[in-house]
Design a protein around this motif. Structure first.
Motif, short mmCIF file in Angstrom:
data_model
loop_
_atom_site.label_atom_id
_atom_site.label_comp_id
_atom_site.label_asym_id
_atom_site.label_seq_id
_atom_site.Cartn_x
_atom_site.Cartn_y
_atom_site.Cartn_z
N UNK A 10 -26.55 -16.03 -32.80
CA UNK A 10 -27.64 -17.00 -32.87
C UNK A 10 -28.70 -16.54 -33.87
N UNK A 11 -29.11 -15.29 -33.79
CA UNK A 11 -30.15 -14.79 -34.69
C UNK A 11 -29.68 -14.83 -36.14
N UNK A 12 -28.43 -14.44 -36.37
CA UNK A 12 -27.88 -14.49 -37.72
C UNK A 12 -27.87 -15.93 -38.23
N UNK A 13 -27.45 -16.86 -37.39
CA UNK A 13 -27.37 -18.26 -37.81
C UNK A 13 -28.76 -18.84 -38.08
N UNK A 14 -29.75 -18.47 -37.27
CA UNK A 14 -31.12 -18.93 -37.50
C UNK A 14 -31.58 -18.49 -38.88
N UNK A 15 -31.33 -17.24 -39.22
CA UNK A 15 -31.72 -16.73 -40.54
C UNK A 15 -31.00 -17.50 -41.64
N UNK A 16 -29.71 -17.74 -41.48
CA UNK A 16 -28.95 -18.46 -42.49
C UNK A 16 -29.49 -19.88 -42.69
N UNK A 17 -29.82 -20.54 -41.60
CA UNK A 17 -30.37 -21.90 -41.69
C UNK A 17 -31.73 -21.88 -42.36
N UNK A 18 -32.56 -20.90 -42.00
CA UNK A 18 -33.89 -20.79 -42.62
C UNK A 18 -33.76 -20.56 -44.12
N UNK A 19 -32.81 -19.74 -44.52
CA UNK A 19 -32.63 -19.47 -45.95
C UNK A 19 -32.13 -20.71 -46.67
N UNK A 20 -31.32 -21.52 -46.00
CA UNK A 20 -30.77 -22.72 -46.61
C UNK A 20 -31.76 -23.87 -46.65
N UNK A 59 -41.90 -27.22 -33.30
CA UNK A 59 -40.63 -26.79 -32.70
C UNK A 59 -39.68 -26.13 -33.70
N UNK A 60 -40.25 -25.58 -34.76
CA UNK A 60 -39.44 -24.79 -35.69
C UNK A 60 -39.32 -23.39 -35.13
N UNK A 61 -38.15 -22.80 -35.30
CA UNK A 61 -37.88 -21.46 -34.80
C UNK A 61 -38.26 -20.45 -35.88
N UNK A 62 -38.95 -19.39 -35.46
CA UNK A 62 -39.30 -18.29 -36.36
C UNK A 62 -38.81 -17.00 -35.74
N UNK A 63 -38.18 -16.17 -36.54
CA UNK A 63 -37.74 -14.86 -36.08
C UNK A 63 -38.93 -13.92 -36.02
N UNK A 64 -39.02 -13.16 -34.95
CA UNK A 64 -40.03 -12.12 -34.87
C UNK A 64 -39.54 -10.94 -35.71
N UNK A 65 -40.33 -9.91 -35.81
CA UNK A 65 -39.92 -8.73 -36.57
C UNK A 65 -38.62 -8.16 -36.02
N UNK A 66 -38.51 -8.05 -34.71
CA UNK A 66 -37.28 -7.51 -34.13
C UNK A 66 -36.11 -8.48 -34.30
N UNK A 67 -36.37 -9.77 -34.20
CA UNK A 67 -35.32 -10.77 -34.41
C UNK A 67 -34.82 -10.77 -35.84
N UNK A 68 -35.75 -10.63 -36.77
CA UNK A 68 -35.39 -10.59 -38.19
C UNK A 68 -34.57 -9.35 -38.51
#
Length: 118
Positions: A10-20, A59-68
């Motif tokens: 999930x965390x990896x996919x969130x990052x990928x979506x944010x980058x896209x 309702x946008x998701x943001x990764x915290x430092x640990x999530x990132x």
């Protein structure tokens, strides 16, 4: 906290979506992974409660430092393993699938040795 493979995904996919897209919502995660919105909502709640993500007023998701940190580590492993398999002659689609299967279980030592090999 030890993260389950699904949480790492999930965390990896969130990052990928944010980058896209420049942003990420739960529905984007559900669509990308092919999961139901309720299933993703449960997972997002757990990630939020454990400090890996936060939601803004839109309702946008943001990764915290640990999530990132987790997301970047998983994405790097996925990219590195995919590249290795492609260089070995594996078709890209299969290489991506195989990388996803082993990126969570590969030891740090083996992963670092593979990176040096590349």
């Amino acid at each position: 906290m030890n993260l389950y493979e699904s949480s790492q995904d999930y965390l990896e996919r969130i990052l990928m979506i944010q980058e896209e897209k420049g942003y990420c919502r739960s529905i984007d995660v559900a669509n990308a992974l092919g999961f139901s919105k309720p299933s993703v909502s449960v997972a997002m709640k757990k990630l939020r409660e454990n400090g890996y993500i936060i939601f803004d007023d839109s309702d946008h998701i943001h990764l915290t430092e640990s999530g990132l940190e987790v997301a970047k580590g998983m994405l790097e492993r996925h990219t590195t393993l995919t590249s290795l398999f492609v260089k070995l002659g594996v078709p890209e689609g299969i290489a991506k699938e195989d990388a996803c299967k082993i990126e969570h279980d590969l030891s740090v030592e083996s992963y670092e040795a593979l990176k040096k090999l590349l």
